[in-house]
Each structure stands twice: as structure tokens, then as C-alpha cells.
Write a protein that holds these residues in place. Structure first.
Motif: not given
Length: 384
Positions: A129-155
Motif C-alpha cells: 500500500n506504500i506510495e511515498m518513501c524516504v530512504g537511501k534505496f541501497d536495498f533491492d527495491y524491486k523485491r520490496v515494491f511493485r513497478p509503478n507503485q511509488l508516487k513520491q520519493i526522497r532518496c
């Protein structure tokens, strides 16, 4: 006289002076009447945030909790059903307890995460259900999130060589904030190699920042791949700026350029940059020291729809310069608000913010939440 003999408005005034979260939960269980008076406060809570060394309390739309508080006897989702954004780790690097995180993340209303995601790599949490995310994105984000899922990112500390695949995976972003570290060699390489990846056709707000010198900054070229962009904040230390003035963006309304005292924005370069955005309404230029009064007048002629020109932090801007611009605007029958550094700044001018105001702002409004701030003071997430 018993408290229950008081009319609702009097009892409500008394209960409003109670802010500690667990106290309010216990009071809400006294009877149905007390529950009816307290529950609206619980429903207004949208953000779960951290406090260091304090009791847990409700502050308007936020539930502020201490990391060490034991909540095992309380179902936070039951009492705070409208929680929307939670801090996985706070500004002070205080991490949420896994048991609290598991309890809350199951709520489909939770749309935003603020944190470093250090523990997400090791556990299979459901973040569908997550659409907004803040972090380093130094992990396998493709395992955590679906394509097109996030609408807002700060990295932070993003490795720019992965930018095309990152954009390709999240093409529906509406706001993107990327901050690069001066030691990030990948960013240095990115700034010398033109971006050639997917477009961000839905992006409305772009914020690019670096805290170290780079060679050729190509952020304006990257903006060419954001055709719907309406607001941009560029904070860069660069020796050279790449600009292709042949590509226009007619949607951009708000632009902040903070050159962080590197001196690369000469008037010919800046003129080429601004010519890309003919419908610009609001422009802020900070730490740019290579322009004179004649350049500023030419700037106003170039941007025919300009309404706000914020020159605070613009080293050569003086009262004399502002007076010259004002006289020109009167002559041309144009109304432009011009802000500049002065000893007695008028109280009606919007103030520049030089301090961190918190991770969340309400309302998708760049002018309200971003335009008058330093890059380091921008909100982590903007709740639409």
C-alpha cells in the motif's frame, strides 16, 4: 459534582488538556460518552512520529512516540485508524520497534514511510500500500515494491548510474527529491554523461541537490525528460552547466537555483537556462554572484510572466538594484514582487527558512512548502 454531571462542552475542554497518548486511550474506555468526545482526536491523527526522551503524546494530526515505549497492550490501528505516514527511523536515527511496525503496516491507509530501511532488506514485509518513501534505496527495491507503485520519493546518496533503471521502474512519480554526496563518484560521472533513459511524464516536482563540487552539471538536461514538470529546486556546486535551450518546458512555474557559491552561473549560462522555461512565474536565485543590474533587467524582459523574483542570497543585489527593477516594472506596467537582502526586511515578505521544520508537510504546494527554504530544509514527504 461528578465530571459526568458537566455538559459535553465543559467536559471536552477538560479532556483537551490531556495530551499523553496512553492516558487518552484509558480515558476513552471510561464510558461511551467519554469515548465519543475523545475519539475524534484519535481520528485526526495521520502521522506517527518520534520524540526523544519524552512521553508519548498527541499533537494535532501527529502521534509522537518514544522508541522505548511498550505498546504491546494497545492496538494502534484500532485507536488511530487514519494513520497515513509513519517514520521507520527519525531525524535523530531512532528506529521504530519492529513489533509496532508490523502492527501498523498492515493498515491499508498507511501510504508513506520515512526511514533508512535497514531492516527491510532482511524481512519480507508487506508494503503493497506504500506510495511515498524516504530512504537511501541501497536495498533491492524491486523485491520490496511493485513497478509503478511509488508516487513520491526522497532518496539520499543515490548511485546515479542506476538512475535510468530506477526511473523505468517508477515512471509514475509525482515528486522526486535526490540528494547526492560529494564522495559519490557515480554522480560525478552522471554529471558528465547526459541522461538517456525513460521519461517521467507524471512528475510535477523535482528537487536535485549536491553537497560537493561536480564537473558538468546535467540536471537541466534531466529536466527535459520531465515534460509535465511544474516546480524545480536545483542546488548544485558545479564548474560547468549543460543546457540545451532548444528544448522548452511550458509547464514549469516555480524554479529555485542555489549555486552554493561555485560561481558557474554566468549571465550567458543563466539566460540559456531561463529561456527553457518561458512561462515561469516564480524564480529564486541564491548564491549567484556574476550578474549585474543590466542582466536583471534583461532577465525580467525574458520572463514575461514572472510574478515573484526572490534575490535574497544574491550577492550583488542591493536596494539600488531593486529600485531600478521596480522603476522598470512601473514603466512596463508589470507587477513583480522583488525580494532582496536588506537590514530591515518588510514583515509582509515571506521569510526564508534556514532550519529543518519536520519531515511532513500537508498539501501538494511547492510555493508554500519548498520555494522559501534551503535544500536541506525541504520536507521529506508532502501529503497530498
Amino acid at each position: 459534582m461528578s465530571l459526568n454531571d458537566l455538559p459535553d462542552n465543559c467536559l471536552l475542554k477538560i479532556l483537551r488538556n490531556v495530551h499523553e497518548a496512553k492516558d487518552l486511550i484509558r480515558l476513552s474506555k471510561v464510558c461511551s460518552r467519554w469515548s465519543d468526545l475523545i475519539t475524534p482526536r484519535f481520528k485526526r491523527v495521520k502521522y506517527l512520529r518520534f520524540v526523544a526522551g519524552k512521553v508519548d503524546y498527541i499533537d494535532g494530526d501527529s502521534l509522537r512516540i518514544n522508541h522505548d515505549t511498550d505498546w504491546k497492550d494497545y492496538n494502534l490501528i484500532e485507536f488511530f485508524p487514519n494513520l497515513k505516514i509513519i517514520e521507520v527511523s527519525s531525524y535523530y536515527c531512532i528506529y521504530i520497534r519492529p513489533d509496532i511496525f508490523i502492527q501498523i503496516i498492515s493498515n491499508p491507509n498507511v501510504k508513506g514511510l520515512i526511514g533508512l530501511f535497514s531492516f527491510i532488506r532482511d524481512y519480507n514485509y508487506n508494503l503493497e500500500n506504500i506510495e511515498m518513501c524516504v530512504g537511501k534505496f541501497d536495498f533491492d527495491y524491486k523485491r520490496v515494491f511493485r513497478p509503478n507503485q511509488l508516487k513520491q520519493i526522497r532518496c539520499f546518496d543515490f548511485n546515479m548510474k542506476y538512475l535510468p533503471s530506477f526511473i523505468g521502474y517508477f515512471p509514475n512519480l509525482k515528486r522526486l527529491n535526490i540528494e547526492f554526496d560529494k564522495a559519490d563518484q557515480a554522480f560525478y560521472n552522471f554529471c558528465n554523461v547526459l541522461y538517456n533513459g525513460p521519461s517521467l511524464s507524471s512528475l510535477k516536482i523535482l528537487e536535485l541537490g549536491s553537497n560537493g563540487f561536480v564537473g558538468k552539471f546535467t540536471g537541466f538536461h534531466f529536466m527535459d525528460f520531465c515534460p509535465s514538470l511544474e516546480s524545480a529546486f536545483i542546488s548544485c556546486w558545479a564548474y560547468d552547466i549543460h543546457v540545451d535551450e532548444s528544448i522548452k518546458n511550458y509547464n514549469l512555474r516555480d524554479l529555485v537555483i542555489d549555486n552554493v557559491e561555485s560561481g558557474s552561473f554566468s549571465w550567458p549560462i543563466l539566460k540559456r537556462v531561463l529561456s527553457k522555461f518561458p512561462n515561469l512565474h516564480h524564480l529564486a536565485m541564491r548564491n549567484i554572484d556574476q550578474l549585474d543590474d543590466s542582466n536583471l533587467e534583461e532577465l525580467i524582459k525574458l520572463l514575461r510572466k514572472l510574478k515573484i523574483l526572490d534575490l535574497r542570497g544574491f550577492k550583488k543585489e542591493t536596494q539600488k538594484s531593486a529600485d531600478l527593477l521596480f522603476k522598470y516594472c512601473v514603466k512596463e506596467n508589470r507587477s513583480i514582487a522583488i525580494y532582496y537582502d536588506c537590514e530591515n526586511e518588510p514583515v509582509e515578505w515571506p521569510k526564508l527558512v534556514y532550519y529543518y521544520c519536520g519531515p511532513i508537510c500537508y498539501g501538494f504546494d511547492f510555493m508554500k512548502h519548498c520555494f522559501y527554504k534551503k535544500f536541506s530544509c525541504l520536507p521529506d514527504l508532502i501529503d497530498e
